[in-house]
Design a protein around this motif. Structure first.
Motif, short mmCIF file in Angstrom:
data_model
loop_
_atom_site.label_atom_id
_atom_site.label_comp_id
_atom_site.label_asym_id
_atom_site.label_seq_id
_atom_site.Cartn_x
_atom_site.Cartn_y
_atom_site.Cartn_z
N GLU A 44 -5.49 -2.26 11.51
CA GLU A 44 -4.82 -1.47 10.48
C GLU A 44 -3.53 -1.82 9.40
O GLU A 44 -2.24 -2.37 10.16
N THR A 45 -3.92 -2.02 8.79
CA THR A 45 -2.85 -2.53 7.48
C THR A 45 -2.49 -1.78 6.96
O THR A 45 -3.11 -0.99 6.02
N ARG A 46 -1.24 -1.98 5.62
CA ARG A 46 -1.08 -0.98 4.38
C ARG A 46 -0.62 -2.39 3.58
O ARG A 46 0.32 -2.83 4.10
N THR A 47 -0.82 -2.05 2.53
CA THR A 47 -0.58 -3.11 2.31
C THR A 47 0.60 -1.44 -0.21
O THR A 47 -0.13 -0.88 -0.22
N ILE A 48 1.63 -2.58 -0.13
CA ILE A 48 2.14 -1.67 -0.72
C ILE A 48 2.36 -2.94 -2.07
O ILE A 48 2.90 -3.90 -1.99
N VAL A 98 5.77 -6.98 9.41
CA VAL A 98 6.77 -6.44 7.50
C VAL A 98 6.18 -7.96 7.12
O VAL A 98 6.54 -9.10 7.58
N LYS A 99 5.58 -8.18 6.04
CA LYS A 99 5.75 -9.43 5.86
C LYS A 99 6.43 -9.20 3.82
O LYS A 99 5.16 -8.06 3.61
N LYS A 144 4.20 -5.85 -0.33
CA LYS A 144 4.98 -6.11 1.54
C LYS A 144 3.27 -5.28 1.84
O LYS A 144 2.10 -4.59 1.60
N THR A 145 3.28 -5.87 2.72
CA THR A 145 1.80 -5.88 3.73
C THR A 145 2.88 -5.41 4.91
O THR A 145 3.87 -6.65 6.14
N VAL A 146 2.18 -4.36 5.79
CA VAL A 146 2.79 -3.64 7.24
C VAL A 146 1.20 -4.00 7.58
O VAL A 146 0.56 -3.67 7.77
#
Length: 213
Positions: A78-82, A98-99, A89-91
């Protein structure tokens, strides 16, 4: 007089002929701009190669040229990218790691679903009429079936030495895209994908604060 009327009829037929450029223009007119899109999908896959079906949920939002919000959820990841300007920002939504890094324009996985239009790349021939409303447009290894009356794709078929596939587009009563089904045969293995369109709209209502990094 008859000869003049015949020439007029021929000229009208030529002027009303569907061209590749006209198809591209109609698709552009009838779709949400890629930089103003909010798209939510549920993708399920069944394959001879795996014992159980797999499900993936995707959210892809683009607001302007430099704002992207992307989520992908599978049973394992499960990833989120902004993306905001030149920062990404990758979560990891499971571990909360967080990266933050520089964004250099790489294509996100979710954009492969949001940006789909086979006519955007490759070489395509001029449309050929096969029924009153349906035209086929041939490419190097694919053929698209286009509904000229409703100005939308109906089907895409591809075939090469290694594989073949068939993609069908399903619409609701309001002519909104609701489902895409894909069948693939490669190396003797059959795979079926079902893509449910949960929401497809302009991203203008998506909160700007969610793009903060």
């Amino acid at each position: 007089m008859k000869q003049i009327l015949l020439w007029i009829a021929l000229l009208m037929g030529v002027s009303n002929a569907l061209t590749l450029e006209k198809v591209k223009a109609e698709l552009c007119e009838n779709s949400i701009p890629k930089d103003s899109l909010e798209l939510s999908l549920e993708v399920s896959m069944q394959s001879d190669a795996i014992p159980t079906s797999q499900t993936m949920k995707i959210l892809h939002v683009q607001k302007g040229a430099d704002k992207i919000y992307s989520e992908m959820k599978t049973p394992l990841v499960e990833t989120r990218t902004i993306i905001h300007h030149q920062k990404m920002k990758t979560v990891d939504l499971k571990t909360k790691q967080v990266k933050i890094s520089n964004y250099t324009g790489e294509l996100l996985e979710t954009q492969k679903y949001a940006l789909f239009n086979p006519l955007d790349s490759g070489k395509w021939q001029e449309p050929q009429k096969i029924t009153d409303d349906i035209y086929q447009i041939r490419g190097d290894s694919a053929v698209v079936f286009y509904n000229a009356k409703k100005k939308r794709f109906e089907k895409l078929e591809t075939q090469n030495a290694e594989s073949s596939s068939q993609m069908e587009f399903v619409y609701d009563a309001n002519d909104q895209l609701k489902r895409v089904t894909i069948k693939i045969l490669a190396a003797g293995i059959e795979t079926a994908l079902n893509i449910e369109i949960l929401s497809l709209r302009n991203s203008k209502e998506f909160p700007d604060k969610l793009f903060d990094i």
